[in-house]
Motif scaffolding. Sequence first.
Motif, mmCIF file in Angstrom:
data_model
loop_
_atom_site.group_PDB
_atom_site.id
_atom_site.type_symbol
_atom_site.label_atom_id
_atom_site.label_comp_id
_atom_site.label_asym_id
_atom_site.label_seq_id
_atom_site.Cartn_x
_atom_site.Cartn_y
_atom_site.Cartn_z
ATOM 1 N N PHE A 147 0.839 -1.198 0.000
ATOM 2 C CA PHE A 147 0.000 0.000 0.000
ATOM 3 C C PHE A 147 0.877 1.252 0.000
ATOM 4 C CE2 PHE A 147 -2.165 -3.435 2.212
ATOM 5 C CZ PHE A 147 -3.368 -3.499 1.513
ATOM 6 N N ALA A 148 1.886 1.231 -0.864
ATOM 7 C CA ALA A 148 2.795 2.371 -0.925
ATOM 8 C C ALA A 148 2.214 3.539 -1.710
ATOM 9 C CB ALA A 148 4.121 1.948 -1.536
ATOM 10 N N ASN A 149 1.176 3.269 -2.549
ATOM 11 C CA ASN A 149 0.509 4.315 -3.330
ATOM 12 C C ASN A 149 1.486 5.054 -4.241
ATOM 13 O OD1 ASN A 149 -1.660 5.814 -4.225
ATOM 14 N ND2 ASN A 149 -1.420 7.370 -2.626
ATOM 15 N N TYR A 150 2.218 4.279 -5.046
ATOM 16 C CA TYR A 150 3.158 4.870 -5.992
ATOM 17 C C TYR A 150 2.397 5.564 -7.115
ATOM 18 C CZ TYR A 150 6.748 2.083 -3.673
ATOM 19 O OH TYR A 150 7.599 1.546 -2.749
ATOM 20 N N GLN A 151 2.943 6.666 -7.595
ATOM 21 C CA GLN A 151 2.312 7.421 -8.674
ATOM 22 C C GLN A 151 2.752 6.913 -10.048
ATOM 23 O OE1 GLN A 151 -0.026 9.744 -7.921
ATOM 24 N NE2 GLN A 151 0.306 9.089 -5.806
ATOM 25 N N GLU A 152 4.015 6.674 -10.230
ATOM 26 C CA GLU A 152 4.559 6.193 -11.495
ATOM 27 C C GLU A 152 5.491 5.017 -11.223
ATOM 28 O OE1 GLU A 152 6.452 9.247 -13.664
ATOM 29 O OE2 GLU A 152 4.701 10.583 -13.697
ATOM 30 N N ILE A 153 5.260 3.936 -11.950
ATOM 31 C CA ILE A 153 6.086 2.743 -11.787
ATOM 32 C C ILE A 153 6.667 2.384 -13.148
ATOM 33 C CG2 ILE A 153 6.159 0.314 -11.116
ATOM 34 C CD1 ILE A 153 3.781 0.840 -9.303
ATOM 35 N N ASP A 154 7.950 2.179 -13.177
ATOM 36 C CA ASP A 154 8.615 1.831 -14.430
ATOM 37 C C ASP A 154 9.543 0.651 -14.173
ATOM 38 O OD1 ASP A 154 9.388 1.860 -17.028
ATOM 39 O OD2 ASP A 154 10.762 3.559 -16.838
ATOM 40 N N GLY A 155 9.559 -0.253 -15.145
ATOM 41 C CA GLY A 155 10.475 -1.396 -15.036
ATOM 42 C C GLY A 155 11.866 -1.018 -15.516
ATOM 43 N N GLY A 156 12.611 -2.014 -15.901
ATOM 44 C CA GLY A 156 13.968 -1.769 -16.373
ATOM 45 C C GLY A 156 14.569 -3.023 -16.952
ATOM 46 N N LYS A 181 19.144 -13.942 -11.150
ATOM 47 C CA LYS A 181 18.315 -12.990 -11.899
ATOM 48 C C LYS A 181 18.525 -11.597 -11.334
ATOM 49 C CE LYS A 181 14.624 -13.926 -13.985
ATOM 50 N NZ LYS A 181 13.280 -14.313 -14.464
ATOM 51 N N TYR A 182 18.672 -10.636 -12.247
ATOM 52 C CA TYR A 182 18.877 -9.234 -11.884
ATOM 53 C C TYR A 182 17.795 -8.403 -12.557
ATOM 54 C CZ TYR A 182 21.091 -4.615 -11.783
ATOM 55 O OH TYR A 182 21.355 -3.283 -11.610
ATOM 56 N N GLN A 183 17.070 -7.601 -11.781
ATOM 57 C CA GLN A 183 15.956 -6.819 -12.313
ATOM 58 C C GLN A 183 15.983 -5.408 -11.732
ATOM 59 O OE1 GLN A 183 13.058 -7.632 -14.495
ATOM 60 N NE2 GLN A 183 13.271 -5.409 -14.387
ATOM 61 N N LYS A 184 15.832 -4.405 -12.594
ATOM 62 C CA LYS A 184 15.743 -3.013 -12.154
ATOM 63 C C LYS A 184 14.284 -2.564 -12.133
ATOM 64 C CE LYS A 184 20.245 -1.118 -13.493
ATOM 65 N NZ LYS A 184 20.934 -0.078 -14.302
ATOM 66 N N VAL A 185 13.918 -1.809 -11.097
ATOM 67 C CA VAL A 185 12.575 -1.257 -10.951
ATOM 68 C C VAL A 185 12.696 0.158 -10.410
ATOM 69 C CG1 VAL A 185 10.345 -1.457 -9.793
ATOM 70 C CG2 VAL A 185 11.539 -3.518 -10.537
ATOM 71 N N SER A 186 11.878 1.055 -10.913
ATOM 72 C CA SER A 186 11.841 2.421 -10.378
ATOM 73 C C SER A 186 10.389 2.851 -10.200
ATOM 74 C CB SER A 186 12.578 3.392 -11.300
ATOM 75 O OG SER A 186 11.933 3.488 -12.548
ATOM 76 N N ALA A 187 10.155 3.688 -9.201
ATOM 77 C CA ALA A 187 8.818 4.193 -8.929
ATOM 78 C C ALA A 187 8.925 5.542 -8.239
ATOM 79 C CB ALA A 187 8.039 3.208 -8.063
ATOM 80 N N SER A 188 7.903 6.333 -8.383
ATOM 81 C CA SER A 188 7.880 7.648 -7.730
ATOM 82 C C SER A 188 6.607 7.787 -6.901
ATOM 83 C CB SER A 188 7.960 8.764 -8.777
ATOM 84 O OG SER A 188 6.832 8.732 -9.629
ATOM 85 N N TYR A 189 6.719 8.519 -5.853
ATOM 86 C CA TYR A 189 5.545 8.817 -5.032
ATOM 87 C C TYR A 189 5.689 10.228 -4.485
ATOM 88 C CZ TYR A 189 8.632 7.704 -1.101
ATOM 89 O OH TYR A 189 9.672 7.682 -0.207
#
Length: 229
Positions: A147-156, A181-189
């Motif tokens: 329930f972090a309520n992220y505004q924008e989520i982008d993979g990588g 396995k290596y995975q990048k994730v970014s998100a903004s709130y």
Amino acid sequence: MKGLGIFILMVSVTVMALAQDFDSDSIYYTPIEKFSNHNLKEEKLPVVTDQNKVSYFFFIQSGALVGCKDCTFKREISFSTSTVHGITLGNKLRIGAGIGVDTYQNWQTLPIFGSISWDLFGNKNKNALFIQFNYGWAKARENKYTFANYQEIDGGSMISTQVGYRIRYHDLRIALGVGSKYQKVSASYQYPSYYYDYINNRSIEGDLNTVTLRESLKRLSLMMTIGWK
């Protein structure tokens, strides 16, 4: 006596004539040469191999991702699955493209990737020890249990490696593998800023602050694969 001598002479002449006829007939006889198998040169047919044969393959891979961002408390175990379709070049090299679903504690990702693998020992017609490398990009979304309520989520970018052992049973292939396995994730709130109004003795909400979160997820992968050829 004179008659006996004449009879003997006639018999001698007849025998000599028959002998001459036999000799004259014998000149027309030509013996047939017998050929042995060693004299025959066998034409060797070219051996047909599938070293350069291109064939289609596909497999479905499922298993667990083991790891954590902060291992102070516990190590998380999540689920991963994917499917790859491609071609086999020769007996050892496989090239394909795949799509999958990976889950993490806070994220779910949908990776689309290219895949290449090489049989170190054995080949596509036998049991084989292989290495596999996948590289691609993943779309991400927030796990529904957070329930972090992220505004924008982008993979990588997504990178995975694996070493495994494949067993052949007719056209069916079953494999067990271990890798990373290596995975990048970014998100903004966003969160509001507050300041205190001492004159009116109250808190006033100010402008919103935007924070971007970037994570690099590294996991140990334990996979089972079932495929065709």
